[in-house]
Design an enzyme around this catalytic site. Structure first.
Site, short mmCIF file in Angstrom:
data_model
loop_
_atom_site.label_atom_id
_atom_site.label_comp_id
_atom_site.label_asym_id
_atom_site.label_seq_id
_atom_site.Cartn_x
_atom_site.Cartn_y
_atom_site.Cartn_z
CE LYS A 35 48.13 -78.83 -54.25
NZ LYS A 35 48.30 -78.33 -55.62
NE ARG A 134 51.49 -73.26 -60.38
CZ ARG A 134 50.51 -73.91 -59.73
NH1 ARG A 134 49.78 -73.28 -58.83
NH2 ARG A 134 50.25 -75.17 -59.96
CG HIS A 162 48.03 -76.64 -62.81
ND1 HIS A 162 47.28 -77.72 -62.37
CD2 HIS A 162 47.77 -75.63 -61.94
CE1 HIS A 162 46.60 -77.37 -61.28
NE2 HIS A 162 46.88 -76.11 -61.00
NE ARG A 221 48.59 -82.39 -62.06
CZ ARG A 221 48.65 -81.81 -63.26
NH1 ARG A 221 49.17 -82.47 -64.29
NH2 ARG A 221 48.22 -80.57 -63.44
CE1 TYR A 272 42.38 -58.94 -26.49
CE2 TYR A 272 41.85 -60.71 -28.02
CZ TYR A 272 42.56 -60.23 -26.93
OH TYR A 272 43.45 -61.05 -26.27
CB CYS A 320 40.46 -64.51 -28.92
SG CYS A 320 39.21 -63.42 -28.21
CG MET A 321 46.11 -67.21 -30.99
SD MET A 321 47.74 -66.93 -30.32
CE MET A 321 48.30 -65.56 -31.32
CG ASP A 322 44.68 -69.08 -27.69
OD1 ASP A 322 45.33 -69.60 -28.62
OD2 ASP A 322 45.12 -68.17 -26.97
C1 LIG Z 1 47.28 -78.72 -56.35
C2 LIG Z 1 47.45 -79.22 -57.71
C3 LIG Z 1 46.55 -80.18 -58.22
C4 LIG Z 1 45.28 -80.56 -57.51
O1 LIG Z 1 44.39 -79.47 -57.61
P1 LIG Z 1 42.85 -79.56 -57.19
O2 LIG Z 1 42.24 -78.35 -57.74
O3 LIG Z 1 42.82 -79.59 -55.70
O4 LIG Z 1 42.32 -80.81 -57.77
C5 LIG Z 1 46.85 -80.72 -59.45
N1 LIG Z 1 47.94 -80.33 -60.15
C6 LIG Z 1 48.80 -79.39 -59.70
C7 LIG Z 1 49.97 -79.01 -60.52
C8 LIG Z 1 48.57 -78.80 -58.48
O5 LIG Z 1 49.41 -77.85 -58.05
#
Ligand SMILES: *Cc1c(COP(=O)(O)O)cnc(C)c1O
Length: 382
Positions: A35, A134, A162, A221, A272, A320-322
């Site tokens: 992601k 969540r 999670h 995961r 700046y 700065c930005m760039d």
């Molecule tokens: C992002 C996410 C993960 C991975 O998390 P890490 O801490 O980067 O391993 C696993 N499960 C869910 C639901 C997540 O949102």
């Protein structure tokens, strides 16, 4: 190509995944989180590499992220970890992305869309809120929701939760993770009591994957660890103390080049707000990288160092930005177009990584790599 670029070591990604695999219980699958453009590393390339290295699933957060992988020809199962809008449901189904569901409305939405697209037994995973607060059904409702999934003509391919504190190492954090795991197991029992098979049971992100193999169940995961960073307090030292050392290699290096060297007289100021003034004659290097690239403005307040030819030099004045400016002092030997490494792997000459920056600026490595913006070209090395 721009001199400011992110080197992405896909070989390190492969190696990290292979090292992590030695931690995973035999029989448990691996779902690699890609992601947020693979935490800033480039989703398509990282996903392809992860699949080659043995990932069974990929995880994204938005419908478009999933679609991007499909359009790149990736056929691996994709989990959608966050909720999409009703408008995106047809895109999710059309791309055979597996959503997390947990309430009747959302289940109906997916069931109807799948039917419309002629996809029978469309696979979803049931999310359980075991204490993250969540998304997810409460454990006591899991049986009822699972029944709804099945009666709607969807296929329950898995059930997941999670953890909120699995990256903490205090007794309190560990206890909370244990409680969450128990509640998750209760939810699974409730599903089975309805005579429904829960499918793949999964709950471990990076931290729990490394800390407790008893929680691996049918799939883990991991995200941040595949990119070479430990999950907050579950760091290299901690893993050593619990007898499971793990070597990870940073996948991303952010580098730039010195595009100008300016001769400064005592009393001249930089950038700046004139927050920095030369206390003596000095040389200032200008780097074509700024917060528009993800080198956040607040980094400068924490004494951010840039590595040039194996030596650290401080960023001075506001970023700065760039562009940003680095104090070389006198006789540094640094020349125009020398490479300047902002963070990453030692193999590229970095003297700090995203974790070092994160610690110095009160955040986590995830944020540092994810915030490297789109205009920074990713240079993939195999
Ligand atoms: C992002 C996410 C993960 C991975 O998390 P890490 O801490 O980067 O391993 C696993 N499960 C869910 C639901 C997540 O949102």
């Amino acid at each position: 190509m721009r001199t400011t670029r992110a080197i992405i070591h896909l070989d390190n990604l492969t190696q990290n995944i292979q090292n992590i695999k030695t931690f995973i219980e035999p029989g448990a699958k691996m779902c690699v989180a890609v992601k947020a453009d693979a935490y800033g590393h480039g989703a398509v390339e990282c996903a392809k590499t992860a699949v080659k290295a043995g990932a069974d699933f990929l995880a994204v957060a938005t419908a478009d992220e999933g679609k991007e992988l499909r359009e790149a020809g990736i056929q691996t199962s994709i989990l959608l970890l966050s909720l999409c809008s009703p408008e995106e449901v047809s895109e999710v189904v059309a791309n055979s992305i597996t959503p997390l569901v947990f309430d009747e409305d959302y289940i109906t939405l997916f069931a109807d869309t799948a039917k419309k697209q002629g996809k029978n037994n469309y696979t979803v995973h049931l999310a359980i809120d075991s204490g993250m607060g969540r998304i997810g059904a409460y454990p006591e409702d899991a049986g009822k929701i699972a029944k709804k999934i099945v009666s709607s003509g969807l296929h329950l391919g898995g059930v997941c939760t999670h953890f909120a504190t699995s990256d903490g190492i205090s007794d309190k954090d560990k206890q909370y993770t244990d409680e969450q795991f128990k509640r998750f197991c209760l939810a699974i029992d409730n599903i089975r009591k309805e005579g429904i098979e829960p499918g793949l049971r999964h709950c471990c992100a990076s931290a729990a994957t490394l800390v407790d193999s008893a929680m691996h169940m049918d799939m883990v995961r991991p995200g941040i660890i595949v990119y070479g960073y430990y999950a907050d307090d579950v760091n290299k030292d901690y893993l050593k103390t619990i007898g499971t050392p793990l070597e990870l290699k940073e996948v991303m290096t952010l580098e730039s080049e010195v595009c100008a060297i300016r001769q400064f007289k005592k009393g001249m100021s930089v950038s700046y707000g004139r927050t920095w003034t030369a206390e003596q004659d000095t040389e200032i290097a200008v780097l074509p990288v700024g917060y528009g690239d993800g080198l956040l403005r607040r980094f400068a307040q924490s004494g951010f160092m840039v590595a040039i030819n194996g030596k650290n030099y401080p960023i001075v004045g506001r970023i700065c930005m760039d562009q940003c400016m680095v104090n070389l002092g006198l006789n540094s030997g640094v020349k125009r177009w020398d490479k300047a490494v902002l963070f990453g792997s030692e193999q590229d000459g970095a003297l700090q990584n995203a974790d070092d920056i994160a610690r110095a600026t009160g955040t986590i490595s995830y944020e540092i790599t994810s915030c490297i913006t789109k205009r920074v070209p990713r240079l993939f090395c195999k």
